[in-house]
Write a protein that holds these residues in place. Structure first.
Motif, PDB file in Angstrom:
ATOM      1  N   TRP A 255       0.807  -1.217   0.000  1.00 48.05           N
ATOM      2  CA  TRP A 255       0.000   0.000   0.000  1.00 48.05           C
ATOM      3  C   TRP A 255       0.839   1.266   0.000  1.00 48.05           C
ATOM      4  CZ3 TRP A 255       0.716   3.461   3.928  1.00 48.05           C
ATOM      5  CH2 TRP A 255       1.388   2.980   5.067  1.00 48.05           C
ATOM      6  N   LEU A 256       2.056   1.214   0.609  1.00 46.17           N
ATOM      7  CA  LEU A 256       2.815   2.443   0.791  1.00 46.17           C
ATOM      8  C   LEU A 256       3.290   3.023  -0.535  1.00 46.17           C
ATOM      9  CD1 LEU A 256       4.046   4.501   2.703  1.00 46.17           C
ATOM     10  CD2 LEU A 256       6.058   3.035   2.904  1.00 46.17           C
ATOM     11  N   ARG A 257       3.885   2.199  -1.392  1.00 47.60           N
ATOM     12  CA  ARG A 257       4.431   2.712  -2.649  1.00 47.60           C
ATOM     13  C   ARG A 257       3.357   3.353  -3.527  1.00 47.60           C
ATOM     14  NH1 ARG A 257       5.041   1.806  -7.844  1.00 47.60           N
ATOM     15  NH2 ARG A 257       3.565   0.087  -7.720  1.00 47.60           N
ATOM     16  N   PRO A 258       2.219   2.645  -3.820  1.00 52.57           N
ATOM     17  CA  PRO A 258       1.223   3.299  -4.669  1.00 52.57           C
ATOM     18  C   PRO A 258       0.581   4.515  -4.024  1.00 52.57           C
ATOM     19  CG  PRO A 258       0.397   1.197  -3.842  1.00 52.57           C
ATOM     20  CD  PRO A 258       1.856   1.251  -3.524  1.00 52.57           C
TER      21      PRO A 258
ATOM     22  N   GLY B   5       4.154  16.168   3.144  1.00 54.71           N
ATOM     23  CA  GLY B   5       4.037  14.779   2.723  1.00 54.71           C
ATOM     24  C   GLY B   5       5.356  14.050   2.799  1.00 54.71           C
ATOM     25  N   GLY B   6       6.437  14.729   2.373  1.00 50.74           N
ATOM     26  CA  GLY B   6       7.752  14.112   2.456  1.00 50.74           C
ATOM     27  C   GLY B   6       8.155  13.830   3.889  1.00 50.74           C
ATOM     28  N   MET B   7       7.806  14.707   4.803  1.00 52.50           N
ATOM     29  CA  MET B   7       8.136  14.501   6.206  1.00 52.50           C
ATOM     30  C   MET B   7       7.354  13.337   6.805  1.00 52.50           C
ATOM     31  SD  MET B   7       8.409  18.512   7.382  1.00 52.50           S
ATOM     32  CE  MET B   7       8.912  18.192   9.072  1.00 52.50           C
ATOM     33  N   VAL B   8       6.094  13.203   6.397  1.00 49.56           N
ATOM     34  CA  VAL B   8       5.291  12.070   6.874  1.00 49.56           C
ATOM     35  C   VAL B   8       5.890  10.748   6.389  1.00 49.56           C
ATOM     36  CG1 VAL B   8       3.054  10.910   6.673  1.00 49.56           C
ATOM     37  CG2 VAL B   8       3.155  13.370   7.108  1.00 49.56           C
ATOM     38  N   VAL B   9       6.276  10.710   5.123  1.00 45.68           N
ATOM     39  CA  VAL B   9       6.894   9.499   4.581  1.00 45.68           C
ATOM     40  C   VAL B   9       8.217   9.213   5.289  1.00 45.68           C
ATOM     41  CG1 VAL B   9       7.908   8.456   2.525  1.00 45.68           C
ATOM     42  CG2 VAL B   9       5.768   9.719   2.352  1.00 45.68           C
ATOM     43  N   GLY B  10       8.989  10.262   5.550  1.00 42.63           N
ATOM     44  CA  GLY B  10      10.231  10.082   6.286  1.00 42.63           C
ATOM     45  C   GLY B  10       9.982   9.488   7.658  1.00 42.63           C
ATOM     46  N   ARG B  11       8.923   9.936   8.300  1.00 49.48           N
ATOM     47  CA  ARG B  11       8.566   9.385   9.607  1.00 49.48           C
ATOM     48  C   ARG B  11       8.197   7.912   9.505  1.00 49.48           C
ATOM     49  NH1 ARG B  11       9.227  10.089  15.057  1.00 49.48           N
ATOM     50  NH2 ARG B  11       7.399   9.333  16.192  1.00 49.48           N
ATOM     51  N   LEU B  12       7.432   7.557   8.463  1.00 48.70           N
ATOM     52  CA  LEU B  12       7.007   6.165   8.279  1.00 48.70           C
ATOM     53  C   LEU B  12       8.186   5.246   7.980  1.00 48.70           C
ATOM     54  CD1 LEU B  12       3.763   6.600   6.139  1.00 48.70           C
ATOM     55  CD2 LEU B  12       3.888   5.777   8.490  1.00 48.70           C
ATOM     56  N   THR B  13       9.134   5.747   7.210  1.00 50.41           N
ATOM     57  CA  THR B  13      10.250   4.908   6.769  1.00 50.41           C
ATOM     58  C   THR B  13      11.470   5.000   7.679  1.00 50.41           C
ATOM     59  OG1 THR B  13      11.051   6.664   5.304  1.00 50.41           O
ATOM     60  CG2 THR B  13       9.526   5.054   4.360  1.00 50.41           C
TER      61      THR B  13
ATOM     62  N   SER C 244      13.730  14.403   4.245  1.00 56.01           N
ATOM     63  CA  SER C 244      12.720  13.816   3.363  1.00 56.01           C
ATOM     64  C   SER C 244      11.774  14.883   2.822  1.00 56.01           C
ATOM     65  CB  SER C 244      11.922  12.741   4.116  1.00 56.01           C
ATOM     66  OG  SER C 244      12.750  11.680   4.509  1.00 56.01           O
ATOM     67  N   GLY C 245      11.371  15.822   3.693  1.00 55.82           N
ATOM     68  CA  GLY C 245      10.496  16.889   3.242  1.00 55.82           C
ATOM     69  C   GLY C 245      11.161  17.809   2.240  1.00 55.82           C
ATOM     70  N   LEU C 246      12.402  18.206   2.508  1.00 57.54           N
ATOM     71  CA  LEU C 246      13.114  19.106   1.594  1.00 57.54           C
ATOM     72  C   LEU C 246      13.411  18.430   0.261  1.00 57.54           C
ATOM     73  CD1 LEU C 246      15.618  20.830   4.052  1.00 57.54           C
ATOM     74  CD2 LEU C 246      13.529  21.794   3.053  1.00 57.54           C
TER      75      LEU C 246
END
Length: 248
Positions: free
Chosen positions: A33-36, A207-215, A222-224
């Motif tokens: 689910w994460l990638r798509p 969004g990038g920061m959220v993904v960074g948190r997840l990964t 990740s956000g920048l």
């Protein structure tokens, strides 16, 4: 033993590790689910922000921006959802065909397949006698033998393939959510390209920061990173729109 039923360590060292917060539990990374979801949201956000930026650079009317942006959202969402569903389905079918071939080999040539298993165990450091005993024990259960062969030769677990439906639906809704952000000022009557770009920048970085948190990656980096790549696409599209609009 299930993913959430990890055996606990025993003995003094095990108790000390547990006391220090040791845990061998992992998050489920097999659902697909994460990638798509991430790809869909970022694609929708960057695509529509770039499109609106290009239209703004060309000096078109707000009505044209809304019409084009909504059409891009709908078309892109269904394109992403369909593409993810079909690609994951095709990948699973390919894996299924290869797993079936491996199952056929296990049935027709059990001795050769058992020796192949012993070779895997030797590669992991087991001595020949131990490797042979392990291979014989595993081969007594055809399902486990098939899983190990599939992991070693195909790099997959046939029982943990991603869901095409989940991938497709995740991508469709994620693209829609991302694509609607740059449109919001225009949908509410504020025909401001600057406001659209500001909302997009916040969404990209957030969004990038959220993904960074997840990964588990540095959230600011990740956000920048996501903001930088999105800004590049938007700037190039704006320039193209401005050049074409100026020459019209």
């Amino acid at each position: 033993m299930g993913r959430d039923e990890k055996q606990q360590p025993h003995g003094p060292a095990g108790k000390a590790a547990l006391g220090a917060g040791w845990s061998h539990r992992h998050r489920d990374v097999s659902g697909g689910w994460l990638r798509p979801t991430v790809f869909g949201a970022v694609d929708g956000l960057v695509t529509n922000a770039s499109l609106i930026s290009g239209l703004g650079g060309g000096g078109v009317s707000a009505h044209t921006v809304v019409l084009t942006g909504v059409a891009s959202l709908v078309a892109g969402a269904f394109s992403m959802g369909t593409g993810e569903f079909i690609s994951v389905t095709n990948q699973n079918e390919l894996v299924g065909a290869e797993v079936s071939l491996e199952q056929q080999m296990l049935t027709q040539f059990p001795a050769a397949e058992e020796e192949e298993l012993a070779g895997y165990f030797r590669d992991y450091g087991a001595d020949p006698q131990t490797a042979a005993r392990m291979a014989a024990a595993v081969s007594r259960d055809p399902d486990i033998a098939l899983q190990i062969h599939s992991r070693q030769e195909l790099g997959v677990n046939p029982q943990e393939l991603p869901s095409p439906l989940l991938a497709g639906v995740s991508s469709l809704f994620a693209f829609s959510a991302g694509a609607v952000v740059p449109l919001l000022p225009y949908l509410f009557g504020a025909s401001s390209l600057a406001l659209t770009l500001a909302l997009t920048a916040v969404a990209l970085a957030g969004g990038g920061m959220v993904v960074g948190r997840l990964t588990g990656r540095p959230v600011v980096w990740s956000g920048l990173r996501q903001l930088a790549f999105g800004a590049l696409a938007i700037a190039v599209t704006y320039l193209v729109g401005h050049l074409i609009g100026s020459g019209a």
